[in-house]
Design a protein around this motif. Structure first.
Motif, PDB file in Angstrom:
ATOM      1  N   ARG A  59       0.834  -1.208   0.000  1.00 57.17           N
ATOM      2  CA  ARG A  59       0.000   0.000   0.000  1.00 57.17           C
ATOM      3  C   ARG A  59       0.870   1.261   0.000  1.00 57.17           C
ATOM      4  O   ARG A  59       2.006   1.231   0.464  1.00 57.17           O
ATOM      5  CB  ARG A  59      -0.847   0.050   1.277  1.00 57.17           C
ATOM      6  N   SER A  60       0.281   2.376  -0.437  1.00 59.70           N
ATOM      7  CA  SER A  60       0.958   3.667  -0.337  1.00 59.70           C
ATOM      8  C   SER A  60      -0.015   4.800  -0.580  1.00 59.70           C
ATOM      9  O   SER A  60      -0.872   4.705  -1.463  1.00 59.70           O
ATOM     10  CB  SER A  60       2.069   3.768  -1.382  1.00 59.70           C
ATOM     11  N   SER A  61       0.100   5.862   0.182  1.00 60.32           N
ATOM     12  CA  SER A  61      -0.611   7.106  -0.143  1.00 60.32           C
ATOM     13  C   SER A  61       0.395   8.138  -0.628  1.00 60.32           C
ATOM     14  O   SER A  61       0.328   8.625  -1.748  1.00 60.32           O
ATOM     15  CB  SER A  61      -1.346   7.655   1.087  1.00 60.32           C
ATOM     16  N   ARG A  62       1.366   8.469   0.228  1.00 65.08           N
ATOM     17  CA  ARG A  62       2.320   9.532  -0.072  1.00 65.08           C
ATOM     18  C   ARG A  62       3.246   9.207  -1.242  1.00 65.08           C
ATOM     19  O   ARG A  62       3.441  10.026  -2.137  1.00 65.08           O
ATOM     20  CB  ARG A  62       3.201   9.823   1.158  1.00 65.08           C
ATOM     21  N   THR A  63       3.846   8.030  -1.220  1.00 63.97           N
ATOM     22  CA  THR A  63       4.864   7.719  -2.222  1.00 63.97           C
ATOM     23  C   THR A  63       4.240   7.699  -3.612  1.00 63.97           C
ATOM     24  O   THR A  63       4.783   8.273  -4.556  1.00 63.97           O
ATOM     25  CB  THR A  63       5.540   6.379  -1.889  1.00 63.97           C
ATOM     26  N   ARG A 111       7.937  -0.119  -4.972  1.00 63.46           N
ATOM     27  CA  ARG A 111       7.778  -0.433  -3.545  1.00 63.46           C
ATOM     28  C   ARG A 111       7.628  -1.943  -3.456  1.00 63.46           C
ATOM     29  O   ARG A 111       6.663  -2.498  -3.993  1.00 63.46           O
ATOM     30  CB  ARG A 111       6.556   0.282  -2.968  1.00 63.46           C
ATOM     31  N   HIS A 138      14.033   3.039   3.063  1.00 58.74           N
ATOM     32  CA  HIS A 138      13.064   3.961   2.440  1.00 58.74           C
ATOM     33  C   HIS A 138      13.778   5.283   2.132  1.00 58.74           C
ATOM     34  O   HIS A 138      13.546   6.299   2.779  1.00 58.74           O
ATOM     35  CB  HIS A 138      11.883   4.188   3.385  1.00 58.74           C
ATOM     36  N   GLN A 141      11.992   8.778   1.637  1.00 57.80           N
ATOM     37  CA  GLN A 141      11.466   9.392   2.852  1.00 57.80           C
ATOM     38  C   GLN A 141      12.522  10.235   3.556  1.00 57.80           C
ATOM     39  O   GLN A 141      12.250  11.336   4.021  1.00 57.80           O
ATOM     40  CB  GLN A 141      10.962   8.303   3.807  1.00 57.80           C
ATOM     41  N   MET A 238       4.314  -2.502   7.414  1.00 54.85           N
ATOM     42  CA  MET A 238       3.540  -3.316   6.467  1.00 54.85           C
ATOM     43  C   MET A 238       4.155  -4.710   6.369  1.00 54.85           C
ATOM     44  O   MET A 238       5.368  -4.833   6.205  1.00 54.85           O
ATOM     45  CB  MET A 238       3.528  -2.640   5.090  1.00 54.85           C
ATOM     46  N   CYS A 273       7.175   9.731   9.420  1.00 52.46           N
ATOM     47  CA  CYS A 273       7.005   9.577   7.967  1.00 52.46           C
ATOM     48  C   CYS A 273       5.546   9.407   7.564  1.00 52.46           C
ATOM     49  O   CYS A 273       5.191   9.646   6.416  1.00 52.46           O
ATOM     50  CB  CYS A 273       7.821   8.385   7.479  1.00 52.46           C
ATOM     51  N   LEU A 274       4.695   8.962   8.516  1.00 48.24           N
ATOM     52  CA  LEU A 274       3.290   8.642   8.256  1.00 48.24           C
ATOM     53  C   LEU A 274       3.206   7.404   7.355  1.00 48.24           C
ATOM     54  O   LEU A 274       4.115   7.222   6.553  1.00 48.24           O
ATOM     55  CB  LEU A 274       2.537   9.809   7.613  1.00 48.24           C
ATOM     56  N   PRO A 275       2.198   6.570   7.399  1.00 47.98           N
ATOM     57  CA  PRO A 275       1.001   6.738   8.228  1.00 47.98           C
ATOM     58  C   PRO A 275       1.289   6.532   9.713  1.00 47.98           C
ATOM     59  O   PRO A 275       2.153   5.724  10.076  1.00 47.98           O
ATOM     60  CB  PRO A 275       0.047   5.676   7.699  1.00 47.98           C
ATOM     61  N   ARG A 300       7.825  15.212   0.380  1.00 47.55           N
ATOM     62  CA  ARG A 300       7.989  13.987  -0.404  1.00 47.55           C
ATOM     63  C   ARG A 300       7.895  14.297  -1.896  1.00 47.55           C
ATOM     64  O   ARG A 300       8.580  13.699  -2.713  1.00 47.55           O
ATOM     65  CB  ARG A 300       6.919  12.952  -0.001  1.00 47.55           C
TER      66      ARG A 300
END
Ligand code: CP
Ligand code: NVA
Length: 324
Positions: A59-63, A111, A138, A141, A238, A273-275, A300
């Motif tokens: 999963r990823s939101s930011r990247t 990723r 990472h 990040q 993850m 770094c979040l999440p 980012r």
């Protein structure tokens, strides 16, 4: 500036202090000129006609979104691929997939579940391969983290980062870069959750070369004492979901709260770094004035943009080099 055209970015371990500074300088330059400046957008079609394959096994939101929007802004095009879309690992090897994709695209950002997959992709690919996270590192990040600290403090050299939490991919990437930029590291992890011992040796080598300190402890208070920056991350990365109960138990006492922050310098800042999950940091710290997490997240975009630009072209920043 040092040219990094054609290189892979699988870990910051492979990059010198000047190369890391060049990425950060380019990121600062692009942010200044595009976000804060008044220059014509056409000037920045630096990646016009370029395509990037964005492979995500996790999963990823930011990247994902930072990479797609950064590439779009510079005139390029991204192809987002999960392991449900590709044959990867089911009916085609990582090697063959990367070799084929590198015939279509100008870079691959991936990723992956295993760092080894990135290495196989890099070996097969004729275009740069960029890590979008693995279980070991990472790097993207950490470039964003350092840009954020540079913006905030006006420099990085001589600062002390305290890591409180898991000896994970984010910490490993900090360890591969911080000493090169003159940053001291205090690392607090619970027993059994220390960073990888081989990478620790590598980081100790960088620290020795650059005259920085690298301290390991099981006491978060010791790590945070007089630090300029307190950093944490989730305790359950993850792929570790089934270890949740054991980890929550092992990490008791490692939550970053106001008491812990009060041991750091008065001007200290907080990064994540979040999440984010509530167990590793209280709402109070997370939402405090000391917290730079939103600036860090936005950065980012500027840092991945810099990486794409520098790996595909020699780029000459026009913005004066920031003090690092
Ligand atoms: N920090 C980070 O890499 O976030 P994503 O998992 O949302 O990409
Ligand atoms: N350590 C976390 C970082 C997420 C960006 C993970 O690997 O899940």
């Amino acid at each position: 500036f040092p040219s990094v055209v054609g290189r892979d970015l699988l870990t910051l371990k492979d990059f010198t202090k000047d190369e890391i500074r060049y990425f950060l300088w380019t990121a600062a330059d692009l942010k200044e000129r595009i976000k804060n400046g008044k220059e014509n957008e056409r000037v920045f079609q630096l990646l016009e006609g370029k395509s990037g394959a964005l492979i995500f096994q996790k999963r990823s939101s930011r990247t994902r979104v930072s990479s797609e929007t950064a590439l779009a802004l510079l005139g390029g095009h991204s192809v987002f691929l999960t392991d449900k879309d590709l044959h990867l690992g089911v009916s085609e090897t990582t090697y063959d997939t990367a070799k084929v994709l590198s015939g279509f695209c100008d870079f691959i950002l991936a990723r992956v579940n295993r760092q080894q997959h990135l290495e196989e992709m890099a070996e097969a690919s004729s275009v740069p391969v960029i890590s979008g996270l693995s279980e070991v590192y990472h790097p993207l990040q950490i470039l964003a983290d350092f840009l954020t600290l540079q913006e905030h403090f006006g420099g990085l050299y001589g600062r002390t980062i305290a890591w409180v939490g898991d000896g994970n991919n984010i910490l490993h990437s900090i360890m591969m870069a911080a000493p090169k930029l003159g940053i001291h590291l205090n690392i607090a992890t619970p027993k059994g959750y220390e960073p990888d011992s081989e990478l620790l040796k590598v980081s100790q080598g960088f620290a020795k070369e650059n005259g920085t300190s690298l301290n390991l402890t099981v006491d978060p208070r010791e790590a945070c004492s007089k630090a300029d920056v307190v950093v944490t991350d989730t305790w359950i990365s993850m792929g570790q979901e089934e270890e949740k109960t054991a980890r929550l138990k092992s990490f008791a006492g490692f939550q970053v709260d106001s008491k812990l922050m009060s041991l750091a310098k008065e001007e200290a800042v907080f990064l994540h770094c979040l999440p984010r999950k509530p167990e590793e940091v209280t709402d109070e710290v997370f939402n405090s004035d000391q917290s730079l997490v939103w600036q860090e997240a936005e950065n980012r975009k500027w840092t991945v943009m810099a990486v794409m630009v520098c790996l595909l072209n020699d780029y000459y920043p026009v913005y004066p080099i920031p003090q690092f």
